[in-house]
Motif scaffolding. Structure first.
Motif, PDB file in Angstrom:
ATOM      1  N   GLY A  58       0.747  -1.444   0.116  1.00 53.35           N
ATOM      2  CA  GLY A  58      -0.069  -0.103   0.061  1.00 53.35           C
ATOM      3  C   GLY A  58       0.838   1.092   0.011  1.00 53.35           C
ATOM      4  O   GLY A  58       1.866   1.372  -0.701  1.00 53.35           O
ATOM      5  N   GLU A  78      -6.911   1.011   5.706  1.00 54.06           N
ATOM      6  CA  GLU A  78      -6.955   1.069   4.154  1.00 54.06           C
ATOM      7  C   GLU A  78      -5.527   1.270   3.667  1.00 54.06           C
ATOM      8  O   GLU A  78      -5.304   0.774   2.472  1.00 54.06           O
ATOM      9  CB  GLU A  78      -7.978   2.128   3.916  1.00 54.06           C
ATOM     10  CG  GLU A  78      -8.397   1.760   2.470  1.00 54.06           C
ATOM     11  CD  GLU A  78      -9.446   3.025   1.969  1.00 54.06           C
ATOM     12  OE1 GLU A  78      -9.957   3.644   3.110  1.00 54.06           O
ATOM     13  OE2 GLU A  78      -9.555   3.128   0.973  1.00 54.06           O
ATOM     14  N   CYS A  79      -4.920   2.059   4.300  1.00 53.62           N
ATOM     15  CA  CYS A  79      -3.250   2.588   3.763  1.00 53.62           C
ATOM     16  C   CYS A  79      -2.521   1.415   3.751  1.00 53.62           C
ATOM     17  O   CYS A  79      -1.560   1.427   2.794  1.00 53.62           O
ATOM     18  CB  CYS A  79      -2.644   3.316   4.952  1.00 53.62           C
ATOM     19  SG  CYS A  79      -3.574   5.041   5.143  1.00 53.62           S
ATOM     20  N   SER A  84      -3.332  -1.426   2.274  1.00 52.69           N
ATOM     21  CA  SER A  84      -3.575  -2.248   0.857  1.00 52.69           C
ATOM     22  C   SER A  84      -3.745  -1.473  -0.437  1.00 52.69           C
ATOM     23  O   SER A  84      -3.388  -1.941  -1.312  1.00 52.69           O
ATOM     24  CB  SER A  84      -5.027  -2.922   1.254  1.00 52.69           C
ATOM     25  OG  SER A  84      -5.886  -1.782   1.647  1.00 52.69           O
ATOM     26  N   THR A  85      -3.877  -0.128  -0.257  1.00 50.18           N
ATOM     27  CA  THR A  85      -4.017   0.600  -1.420  1.00 50.18           C
ATOM     28  C   THR A  85      -2.912   1.350  -1.741  1.00 50.18           C
ATOM     29  O   THR A  85      -2.566   2.273  -0.646  1.00 50.18           O
ATOM     30  CB  THR A  85      -5.339   1.445  -1.364  1.00 50.18           C
ATOM     31  OG1 THR A  85      -6.344   1.263  -0.422  1.00 50.18           O
ATOM     32  CG2 THR A  85      -6.072   1.665  -2.730  1.00 50.18           C
TER      33      THR A  85
END
Lengths: 346, 334
Positions: free
Chosen positions: B286, B299-300, B302-303
């Motif tokens: 990510g 989320e950081c 993974s994206t």
């Protein structure tokens, strides 16, 4: 002070002059250092040989009918009854007049200067040729190996060099004689010349000389090659990592200029040290190589003189070798200063 | 501001193939340099800023290799050029000043030799003319007694002097773009200021563009027009120097600025960024900054955050960038 109008050549000449003057001073100072070193070595060898034993006893030991008086007379004849300091001073005095004494053992007292002169040339010839070929072969291989670090070529070169460093010269030499002289019959078994002029290849003395040199030079070259290759390689790798190589590439210089001008000059500095040290030592002859190839060189003469306690020859060769080593060191220093400006100006 | 781009890098990827694994030193960097501007490329040591600069000239040392992307210089892709063509560009079109003034000059050749060599490589002049030009360059970079100093060897000169000479060497063929890789890092502070001032003036005088690679926020503040902040092989924020200092949005940029000592704030302790720059053989998934980020979300990890234009001319690669803008508006400044 050079002005703006002065051209390239004028300024260069001036700078060159300054460098030359400081160079002269440098050489003179180095020469002065040589004197105490030379005499120090001489004293050590002179005393050590005379502590090693009595040559008169060695000479007469196998003669059961020798009398005590005859021995005394021999000792007096060689001046060995005198005090050590007197012997030494006498030796130095004669040396300064160009006389290194006469051999005890060789052909009824041949002059040591003649002996050293004859044998040294043979050694010199052999070693110089071997050094020349090993450098000419080793430097390009080392550079190539460094440029392609970790490639198959590099692996082959380093492995071969390591193996080469590990094989002793007497083994190499004997195998070479076995294969090329005994089985193939291409080269002579040893010695520097054919005794019989009718055996000269095509009747040429020079060709005969080269023919005899081939095997010992090849063996020595191989032995000297490996360490130089490894040294050039590691030194080159070190230099190629430097910022100025990157900077040279970044300014658009061709790869050739970068490697052979900018990198090589720096990489050769340790090689010069190595060769200098080696060169001095190798003038002492390579006793083993000379023995294997039955080569009439200084190394063989030295070993034989020591086994016979032939004092004048031992000291004579020592004087010669010491001088050569010192001169070689001096040449190394000068070469150094020539390559590396950081040494020139102190 | 919207002048023409002299250099445009798209998705540049440079990897180093080491025994331990593939080091992803530069991983998809895009940036542009406009005509006449100074672009600051800022980041910690090991963030890939120097490798980016070297990639532009295609002189990444072994075992580094440019894997992909485009480097468009004056409309031509440098990655498609032959080595011979690149040699004509290096030093002539794009010049490079390296980090260490002490080691960027070859110790065994005189300065005159080294300068005239470069001049004669790119310009068809005689030795004497090249020497005259070298002396002229010495005057330009403000070295006293150029006729004498030009004959010196690098070890006879001070660090500041050597860096001036490195600049002179870089400018010798009037390049359009100058890559300065931490040009002042190894100099005394007073000399740093002199060198920066000199570079700034010369850039104006010669109308060059410049990429200034540095980890020193103070240096870019004084010299750069725009700043690209790099972290672990990627660009995380792009904006004008003013915006970066007034309104940094990426948490990394903020942390970097907080790590700069500030007398006015009278803090006893400097804020430090916890942890070290990640191992680029296996970088974090990510957003590469998320393990060290105070504001990271699940989320950081993974994206991969894209570089998004948050305001005009202000690009940030952070999924929470919008939030930070609002907070700043509400006055919750750092």
């Amino acid at each position: 002070m050079p002005t703006k109008r002065e051209g390239f050549k004028a300024i260069r000449f001036k700078v060159h002059n300054i460098a030359k003057n400081s160079m002269t001073k440098y050489v003179l100072r180095r020469l002065l250092y040589l004197i105490p070193i030379f005499f120090g070595i001489l004293i050590i060898v002179f005393v050590a040989t005379r502590m090693a034993g009595d040559p008169v006893k060695l000479m007469t030991g196998l003669n059961p009918r020798i009398t005590f008086e005859a021995r005394e007379r021999l000792t007096q004849y060689y001046g060995l009854d005198q005090p050590l300091y007197y012997q030494f001073l006498k030796f130095v005095w004669e040396m300064l007049q160009g006389n290194l004494g006469n051999s005890y053992a060789i052909r009824g007292g041949t002059a040591v200067t003649t002996l050293v002169g004859n044998y040294a040339w043979e050694t010199f010839k052999l070693q110089l040729a071997a050094l020349f070929f090993s450098l000419v072969i080793a430097i390009p291989i080392g550079i190539l190996s460094a440029r392609k670090q970790y490639s198959k070529l590099d692996m082959t070169v380093t492995t071969t060099s390591l193996v080469g460093t590990c094989i002793p010269i007497f083994y190499m030499g004997i195998v070479a004689i076995l294969i090329f002289s005994y089985f193939l019959g291409w080269f002579p078994y040893g010695a520097a010349h054919s005794l019989d002029p009718t055996r000269y290849p095509f009747g040429s003395y020079l060709l005969d000389e080269l023919w005899h040199m081939f095997l010992p030079v090849a063996a020595l070259t191989f032995a000297e090659l490996a360490p130089v290759v490894l040294l050039v390689r590691s030194s080159m790798l070190e230099v190629l990592r430097q910022d100025y190589i990157l900077a040279a590439r970044a300014s658009g210089l061709s790869e050739r200029t970068v490697i052979y001008k900018h990198a090589l000059r720096n990489a050769l500095i340790p090689v010069v040290t190595y060769v200098g040290l080696y060169f001095g030592g190798m003038l002492a002859g390579a006793p083993i190589t000379e023995k294997v190839f039955n080569w009439p060189g200084v190394g063989r003469l030295y070993v034989e003189a020591i086994s016979k306690l032939d004092f004048p020859v031992i000291t004579g060769i020592t004087v010669f070798v010491t001088l050569m080593v010192l001169v070689a060191n001096l040449i190394t220093d000068i070469a150094y200063a020539y390559i590396d400006p950081r040494i020139r100006i102190e | 501001m919207a002048s023409k781009e002299i250099l445009k890098i798209e998705n540049l990827t440079t990897y180093f193939y080491t025994w331990a694994g593939v080091v992803k030193a530069v991983d998809g960097v895009s940036l542009d340099v406009r005509e006449g501007e100074t672009l600051g490329l800022v980041g910690e040591s090991g963030s890939g800023k120097s490798v980016t600069a070297l990639s532009i000239l295609r002189i990444v040392p072994r075992p580094g290799k440019i894997i992909g992307g485009k480097i468009i210089y004056k409309g031509e892709n440098l990655l498609e050029k032959t080595e011979g063509e690149m040699q004509q560009i290096r030093g002539k079109e794009i010049a490079y000043i390296s980090q260490e003034p002490g080691t960027s000059l070859n110790p065994v050749f005189s300065i005159a030799d080294q300068l005239t060599e470069v001049i004669r490589r790119h310009q068809n002049v005689t030795k004497e003319e090249a020497l005259k030009r070298a002396i002229e360059l010495f005057r330009i970079v403000e070295i006293a007694d150029p006729e004498i100093k030009v004959w010196n060897y690098p070890h006879q000169l001070s660090g500041g002097m050597k860096q001036r000479i490195a600049i002179a060497k870089a400018l010798s063929c009037q390049p359009s773009l100058l890559l300065a890789d931490e040009p002042t890092t190894n100099l005394d502070v007073t000399i740093q200021a002199q060198i920066l001032e000199l570079m700034k003036n010369l850039k104006e005088k010669l109308g060059m563009s410049m990429i200034l690679v540095t980890h020193d926020m103070g240096v870019v503040a004084g010299v750069a027009d725009r700043i690209n902040v790099m972290y672990a092989g990627r660009i995380c924020e792009v904006a004008s120097t003013k915006t970066i200092f007034r309104n940094p949005l990426h948490p990394y940029t903020r942390a970097l600025l907080e790590a700069v000592p500030n007398v006015a704030l009278r803090k006893d302790k400097l804020k430090i960024i916890p942890g070290t720059i990640p191992n680029l053989i296996s970088p974090p998934s990510g957003c590469r900054f998320h393990p060290r980020c105070d504001f990271a979300l699940a989320e950081c990890a993974s994206t991969v955050p894209p570089l998004v234009e948050i305001e005009s001319e202000h690009y940030v690669a952070c999924i929470r960038a919008k939030e930070f803008t609002e907070k700043t508006v509400r006055g919750v400044k750092r």
